[in-house]
Design a protein around this motif. Structure first.
Motif, short mmCIF file in Angstrom:
data_model
loop_
_atom_site.label_atom_id
_atom_site.label_comp_id
_atom_site.label_asym_id
_atom_site.label_seq_id
_atom_site.Cartn_x
_atom_site.Cartn_y
_atom_site.Cartn_z
N MET A 85 0.82 -0.83 0.58
CA MET A 85 -0.10 0.45 -0.03
C MET A 85 0.75 1.59 -0.26
N LYS A 86 2.45 1.12 0.47
CA LYS A 86 2.77 1.93 0.51
C LYS A 86 3.31 2.36 -0.55
N ALA A 87 4.03 1.77 -0.86
CA ALA A 87 4.35 1.25 -2.71
C ALA A 87 3.41 2.34 -3.66
N ALA A 88 1.78 2.18 -3.62
CA ALA A 88 1.12 2.60 -4.51
C ALA A 88 0.75 4.75 -3.65
N GLY A 89 0.93 4.00 -2.47
CA GLY A 89 0.80 5.33 -2.05
C GLY A 89 -0.84 6.13 -1.57
N GLU B 78 -4.39 3.46 3.04
CA GLU B 78 -5.10 2.38 3.38
C GLU B 78 -5.78 1.21 2.48
N PRO B 79 -5.75 -0.11 2.83
CA PRO B 79 -6.19 -1.03 1.53
C PRO B 79 -7.34 -0.70 0.85
N THR B 80 -7.82 -0.15 1.71
CA THR B 80 -9.26 -0.02 0.84
C THR B 80 -8.72 0.88 -0.24
N HIS B 81 -8.05 1.51 0.21
CA HIS B 81 -8.24 2.67 -0.52
C HIS B 81 -8.54 2.95 -2.49
N TYR B 82 -8.10 1.85 -2.28
CA TYR B 82 -8.01 1.62 -3.45
C TYR B 82 -9.19 1.76 -4.56
N VAL B 83 -9.74 1.85 -3.83
CA VAL B 83 -11.34 1.89 -3.87
C VAL B 83 -11.22 3.62 -5.13
N LEU B 84 -10.62 4.58 -4.04
CA LEU B 84 -10.46 5.82 -4.68
C LEU B 84 -9.76 6.49 -5.76
N LYS B 85 -9.10 4.92 -6.19
CA LYS B 85 -8.06 5.15 -7.14
C LYS B 85 -8.66 4.99 -7.97
N ILE B 86 -9.97 4.53 -8.11
CA ILE B 86 -10.80 3.58 -8.85
C ILE B 86 -11.69 4.44 -10.07
N VAL B 87 -12.10 5.34 -8.36
CA VAL B 87 -12.99 6.63 -9.26
C VAL B 87 -12.61 7.85 -9.69
N GLN B 88 -10.93 8.00 -9.36
CA GLN B 88 -10.34 8.99 -9.79
C GLN B 88 -9.77 8.73 -11.28
N ALA B 89 -9.74 6.76 -11.80
CA ALA B 89 -9.61 7.02 -12.78
C ALA B 89 -11.22 7.40 -13.83
N ALA B 90 -12.25 6.50 -13.27
CA ALA B 90 -13.40 7.31 -13.98
C ALA B 90 -13.14 8.46 -14.05
N VAL B 91 -12.79 9.36 -13.29
CA VAL B 91 -13.35 11.34 -13.24
C VAL B 91 -12.01 11.44 -14.38
N ALA B 92 -11.04 11.22 -14.43
CA ALA B 92 -9.73 11.32 -15.71
C ALA B 92 -10.00 10.95 -16.62
N ALA B 93 -10.27 9.92 -16.94
CA ALA B 93 -10.96 9.51 -17.87
C ALA B 93 -11.74 9.87 -18.45
N GLY B 94 -12.88 10.58 -18.34
CA GLY B 94 -13.89 11.80 -19.29
C GLY B 94 -15.28 10.44 -18.83
N SER B 95 -15.07 9.57 -17.98
CA SER B 95 -16.43 8.62 -18.14
C SER B 95 -17.24 9.72 -17.87
N TYR C 12 -17.12 0.07 1.82
CA TYR C 12 -18.69 0.54 1.65
C TYR C 12 -18.17 1.72 2.84
N VAL C 13 -17.60 1.90 3.50
CA VAL C 13 -17.75 2.74 3.96
C VAL C 13 -16.87 3.85 3.57
N LEU C 14 -15.82 3.43 2.99
CA LEU C 14 -14.86 4.76 2.27
C LEU C 14 -15.86 4.96 1.26
N MET C 15 -16.36 4.61 0.66
CA MET C 15 -17.69 4.93 -0.21
C MET C 15 -18.33 5.61 0.13
N GLN C 16 -18.72 5.95 0.61
CA GLN C 16 -20.51 6.64 1.82
C GLN C 16 -19.81 7.68 2.20
N THR C 17 -18.32 7.66 2.36
CA THR C 17 -18.01 8.61 2.98
C THR C 17 -17.33 9.89 2.10
#
Length: 140
Positions: A1-5, A8-25, A135-140
């Motif tokens: 997780m630290k290498a990916a910046g 927390e382990p669950t923060h990968y979902v934020l990168k997926i959301v960030q990818a969708a936004v940056a792609a213009g989805s 789920y909690v992270l996405m809700q927040t």
């Protein structure tokens, strides 16, 4: 997780959301089940890459420029390190599947679906999703 910046382990979902936004989805839907977390991206021009291109991005993460593909690759790689049993990214241009043993390129799919599957543990799956932290992270 630290290498990916990611803190927390669950923060990968934020990168997926960030990818969708940056792609213009134009849309992103999220569905959670007991052992599956599914992201469905609305179509965006830049998402139409081959399965080989997506596989290469996962293997050459450090050399990817900033942008949607890097966010996606960081999210997928971080998820793989967070106990996800299988990750599949299906696109009309080609699909990839990542497990603990292999990364393989598969036939194209319909739409843009990113699926994370955790190993099913019967006692856990009886009481709800195994993605409670996500789920909690996405809700927040």
């Amino acid at each position: 997780m630290k290498a990916a910046g990611l803190a927390e382990p669950t923060h990968y979902v934020l990168k997926i959301v960030q990818a969708a936004v940056a792609a213009g989805s134009p849309s992103l839907s999220v569905r959670m089940e007991r052992d599956t977390l599914l992201f469905v991206f609305g179509p965006a021009e830049c998402l139409f890459l081959s399965g080989d291109d997506y596989a290469r991005s996962l293997l050459t993460l450090a050399s990817l420029p900033q942008g949607w593909l890097r966010h996606l690759a960081v999210g997928i790689n971080a998820a793989a390190g967070a106990g996800i049993a299988e990750i599949s990214w299906k696109t009309p241009g080609g699909s990839i599947v990542l497990t603990g043993e292999e990364l393989r390129v598969e036939e194209p799919g319909d739409g843009f679906e990113l699926r994370f599957r955790k190993p099913r543990h019967l006692w856990r799956s009886l009481f709800g999703t195994q993605f409670a932290g996500e789920y909690v992270l996405m809700q927040t």
